[in-house]
Write an enzyme that holds these catalytic residues in place. Structure first.
Site, PDB file in Angstrom:
ATOM      1  N   VAL A  12       1.106  -1.261  -0.544  1.00 14.79           N
ATOM      2  CA  VAL A  12       0.051   0.166  -0.384  1.00 14.79           C
ATOM      3  C   VAL A  12       0.675   1.149   0.316  1.00 14.79           C
ATOM      4  CG1 VAL A  12      -1.445   1.009   1.145  1.00 14.79           C
ATOM      5  CG2 VAL A  12      -1.788  -0.375   1.071  1.00 14.79           C
ATOM      6  N   ASP A  31      11.257   2.992   6.095  1.00 17.15           N
ATOM      7  CA  ASP A  31      10.373   2.493   6.845  1.00 17.15           C
ATOM      8  C   ASP A  31      11.273   1.315   8.070  1.00 17.15           C
ATOM      9  OD1 ASP A  31       8.287  -0.376   5.058  1.00 17.15           O
ATOM     10  OD2 ASP A  31      11.066  -0.863   7.012  1.00 17.15           O
ATOM     11  N   GLU A 162      -5.387  -5.538  -5.165  1.00 16.42           N
ATOM     12  CA  GLU A 162      -3.674  -6.146  -6.308  1.00 16.42           C
ATOM     13  C   GLU A 162      -3.715  -6.513  -7.176  1.00 16.42           C
ATOM     14  OE1 GLU A 162      -2.508  -9.243  -2.640  1.00 16.42           O
ATOM     15  OE2 GLU A 162      -1.713  -9.298  -4.557  1.00 16.42           O
ATOM     16  N   PHE A 261     -18.455  -8.030  -8.697  1.00 18.30           N
ATOM     17  CA  PHE A 261     -18.204  -9.155  -7.201  1.00 18.30           C
ATOM     18  C   PHE A 261     -19.357 -10.190  -7.667  1.00 18.30           C
ATOM     19  CE2 PHE A 261     -14.425  -7.747  -5.327  1.00 18.30           C
ATOM     20  CZ  PHE A 261     -13.749  -6.842  -5.982  1.00 18.30           C
ATOM     21  N   CYS A 272      -6.837  -9.194   2.972  1.00 14.79           N
ATOM     22  CA  CYS A 272      -8.032  -8.608   2.995  1.00 14.79           C
ATOM     23  C   CYS A 272      -9.687  -9.192   3.528  1.00 14.79           C
ATOM     24  CB  CYS A 272      -8.445  -7.605   1.835  1.00 14.79           C
ATOM     25  SG  CYS A 272      -6.738  -6.252   1.756  1.00 14.79           S
ATOM     26  N   LYS A 332      -5.447 -14.835  -6.625  1.00 13.67           N
ATOM     27  CA  LYS A 332      -6.559 -14.124  -8.426  1.00 13.67           C
ATOM     28  C   LYS A 332      -5.332 -14.450  -9.336  1.00 13.67           C
ATOM     29  CE  LYS A 332      -6.173  -8.986  -7.456  1.00 13.67           C
ATOM     30  NZ  LYS A 332      -7.001  -7.918  -6.745  1.00 13.67           N
TER      31      LYS A 332
HETATM   32  C1  UDX Z   1      -9.922  -6.636  -2.236  1.00 12.08           C
HETATM   33  C2  UDX Z   1     -10.548  -5.121  -2.201  1.00 12.08           C
HETATM   34  O1  UDX Z   1     -11.497  -5.419  -3.688  1.00 12.08           O
HETATM   35  C3  UDX Z   1     -10.425  -4.159  -2.236  1.00 12.08           C
HETATM   36  O2  UDX Z   1     -10.602  -2.914  -2.596  1.00 12.08           O
HETATM   37  C4  UDX Z   1      -9.358  -4.241  -0.904  1.00 12.08           C
HETATM   38  O3  UDX Z   1      -8.476  -2.919   0.047  1.00 12.08           O
HETATM   39  C5  UDX Z   1      -8.231  -4.486  -0.446  1.00 12.08           C
HETATM   40  O4  UDX Z   1      -9.147  -6.138  -0.818  1.00 12.08           O
HETATM   41  P1  UDX Z   1      -8.170  -7.885  -3.408  1.00 12.08           P
HETATM   42  O5  UDX Z   1      -7.521  -8.912  -2.363  1.00 12.08           O
HETATM   43  O6  UDX Z   1      -6.315  -7.273  -4.115  1.00 12.08           O
HETATM   44  O7  UDX Z   1      -8.844  -6.673  -3.272  1.00 12.08           O
HETATM   45  O8  UDX Z   1      -8.729  -8.324  -4.517  1.00 12.08           O
HETATM   46  P2  UDX Z   1      -9.442  -8.711  -5.352  1.00 12.08           P
HETATM   47  O9  UDX Z   1      -9.724  -8.381  -6.859  1.00 12.08           O
HETATM   48  O10 UDX Z   1     -10.759  -8.087  -4.638  1.00 12.08           O
HETATM   49  O11 UDX Z   1     -10.914 -10.389  -4.919  1.00 12.08           O
HETATM   50  C6  UDX Z   1     -10.543 -10.598  -4.461  1.00 12.08           C
HETATM   51  C7  UDX Z   1     -10.650 -12.137  -4.137  1.00 12.08           C
HETATM   52  O12 UDX Z   1     -12.228 -12.022  -4.932  1.00 12.08           O
HETATM   53  C8  UDX Z   1      -9.935 -12.916  -4.903  1.00 12.08           C
HETATM   54  O13 UDX Z   1      -9.415 -14.522  -4.899  1.00 12.08           O
HETATM   55  C9  UDX Z   1     -11.252 -12.927  -6.329  1.00 12.08           C
HETATM   56  O14 UDX Z   1     -10.876 -14.107  -7.190  1.00 12.08           O
HETATM   57  C10 UDX Z   1     -12.393 -13.173  -5.410  1.00 12.08           C
HETATM   58  N1  UDX Z   1     -12.697 -12.601  -6.070  1.00 12.08           N
HETATM   59  C11 UDX Z   1     -13.630 -11.471  -6.699  1.00 12.08           C
HETATM   60  C12 UDX Z   1     -14.299 -13.367  -6.321  1.00 12.08           C
HETATM   61  O15 UDX Z   1     -14.337 -14.841  -6.066  1.00 12.08           O
HETATM   62  N2  UDX Z   1     -15.632 -13.471  -7.515  1.00 12.08           N
HETATM   63  C13 UDX Z   1     -15.893 -11.832  -7.725  1.00 12.08           C
HETATM   64  O16 UDX Z   1     -16.619 -11.209  -8.424  1.00 12.08           O
HETATM   65  C14 UDX Z   1     -14.811 -11.173  -7.711  1.00 12.08           C
END
Ligand code: UDX
Length: 445
Positions: A12, A31, A162, A261, A272, A332
């Site tokens: 971040v 850091d 990410e 989502f 997260c 992901k």
């Molecule tokens: C997430 C939030 O989106 C972000 O706003 C926050 O600051 C940190 O956490 P991130 O963990 O980087 O971000 O990935 P994201 O793209 O949100 O996906 C999270 C997980 O959900 C992944 O494993 C992804 O495969 C899964 N996912 C996402 C689904 O299974 N279905 C979806 O429709 C979307």
């Protein structure tokens, strides 16, 4: 020109550093890890995130980015100091605030030595109440100064994903500013106005506790959408002709729901969602608030990982010596991050049942090796992975996997059974040629 400090140069912190320097803000990056600072000074990034290295290297060259271990330098040279240190989970699911506390203590001691007003901004995800009751208090105690008079305080959450951090920063849906008082909020709003110019997104100014809650509520809601659609996916699988993707499309067209989502699959992972859900569930418990909705979100997600194994078990009464090819390990695509990755639970479940597991991921194999050692076979390509396998499971939707055709599976596998955990293939096409299970696909009528 603004001078700011970013305290805590993890993912971040470095994403914000890169973005701010691209908007001509001078960033002092702090850091405690001297090795990391040394690397950053040489332009070596500790992780991969699209676009970040290039921006930081150019900022190093033109003097806009200065990595340091000195809090003294940071507070002396900057008007606004952002805290971006990590808040990892403890064993009981609460968050560990030790990095926040120690960063703020160091900051407070240096704050004692300056005379100008400084604004401290917490970006680390912290449980509601922390910014005021922990950060504010430590700062007053260690600096001997008064909050509101000598320094300001805000909580300003990040919503970065990410792989798209830079894009998320360039075009955020909103900026949330939780301010201790009017002056703190105004200083931060003015800063963002300068950073974004005419393209400033909607800014919500509120108090600190609301901003802290918004961060948790956002992640909990997104995770809830995923568990919601996975529940319908499981139902679709029992109804011939049903397809969760069409259901998701149909409900997503309702502007109250929105299409994002709602991708069904093997469930969410990453650094997260689970961590934030666990933390907020614990807060609900502490405050005597029913948290069953949020607990269900996690439970459904855990079950979804097991569901993949159940699908395989339908085909083989006993998994002993059955060879399963796992395509995709990272939580992901486009990252090697394995934090809370569904692949870990799925592989563990298969090994517990004494299956032979082969894995392939374009970038996450080294990290996976650190967890599983020699318990699984690491393959050099997707074709090598499916070769001789009795079943192939798509766990992460890397784009290269989308190129595999039914013939590739037919030619290479011992028994062509495909479990499409991310729905990357056309079910009608695949199911005609081989045994195909797609999450949320009920089969042809
Ligand atoms: C997430 C939030 O989106 C972000 O706003 C926050 O600051 C940190 O956490 P991130 O963990 O980087 O971000 O990935 P994201 O793209 O949100 O996906 C999270 C997980 O959900 C992944 O494993 C992804 O495969 C899964 N996912 C996402 C689904 O299974 N279905 C979806 O429709 C979307």
């Amino acid at each position: 020109m603004y001078n700011v400090s970013i305290i805590g140069l993890g993912w971040v912190g470095l994403a914000y550093s890169a973005f701010f320097t691209s908007r001509k803000v001078r960033v002092i990056g702090v850091d405690v890890d001297e090795r990391k600072i040394g690397m950053l000074k040489r332009g070596v990034m500790p992780f991969y995130e699209p676009g970040i290295s290039e921006l930081l290297r150019s900022a190093l060259r033109n003097g806009l980015f200065s990595p340091t271990i000195s809090y003294k330098e940071a507070i002396r040279l900057s008007d606004i100091l952002f805290i971006t240190v990590g808040t990892p989970s403890l064993a009981d699911g609460r968050i560990d605030l030790k990095y926040v506390s120690s960063a703020v203590e160091s900051l407070g001691k240096c704050l004692a030595e300056v005379n100008e007003y400084k604004l401290i901004v917490v970006k680390s995800t912290v449980i509601p109440g922390t910014t005021l009751n922990l950060v504010g208090r430590i700062l007053e105690k260690t600096s001997g100064k008064t909050l509101g008079k000598h320094f300001g305080l805000c909580f300003n959450p990040e919503f970065l994903k990410e792989g798209t951090a830079l894009r998320d920063l360039e075009k955020p849906d909103r900026i949330v500013i939780g301010a201790y008082d009017k002056k703190s909020g105004e200083v931060l709003r003015k800063f963002y106005k300068e950073v974004y110019g005419d393209e400033i997104p909607p800014v919500l100014c509120t108090n600190i506790v609301n901003a802290e809650l918004i961060k948790y509520a956002s992640n909990a809601f997104l995770a809830m959408k995923i568990s919601f659609i996975n529940t319908f996916a499981n139902l679709c699988e029992k109804l011939p002709g049903a397809d969760v993707n069409t259901v998701a499309k149909g409900i997503g067209l309702d502007s109250r729901i929105n299409p994002r989502f709602l991708r069904a699959g093997v469930g969410f992972g990453g650094s997260c969602f689970r961590k934030d859900l666990m933390a907020i569930i614990n807060l609900c418990k502490d405050k005597g608030v029913d948290s069953s909705l949020l607990e269900s979100v996690i439970k459904i997600n855990d079950l979804q990982r097991r569901h993949v194994i159940e699908i395989i078990e339908k085909e083989f009464s006993n998994l002993k010596n059955v060879t399963v090819a796992i395509l995709g390990l990272s939580f992901k695509p486009n990252t090697d991050d394995l934090r809370d990755a569904p692949s870990i639970d799925i592989v563990r479940g298969l090994l517990d049942r004494r299956a032979v597991v082969k894995v392939y991921d374009p970038v996450a194999m080294e990290k996976f090796k650190k967890i599983f050692g020699e318990k699984v076979k690491y393959c050099s390509s997707m074709l090598d992975c499916i070769k001789g396998a009795d079943c192939a499971v798509i766990v992460t939707e890397w784009s290269e996997f989308k190129n595999l055709t039914p013939d590739d599976f037919l030619k290479n596998m011992r028994r062509p059974i495909v479990v499409d955990g991310r729905r990357i293939y056309d079910p009608e096409l695949f199911s005609k040629k081989l045994k195909y299970y797609g999450i949320g696909w009920g089969g042809s009528i």
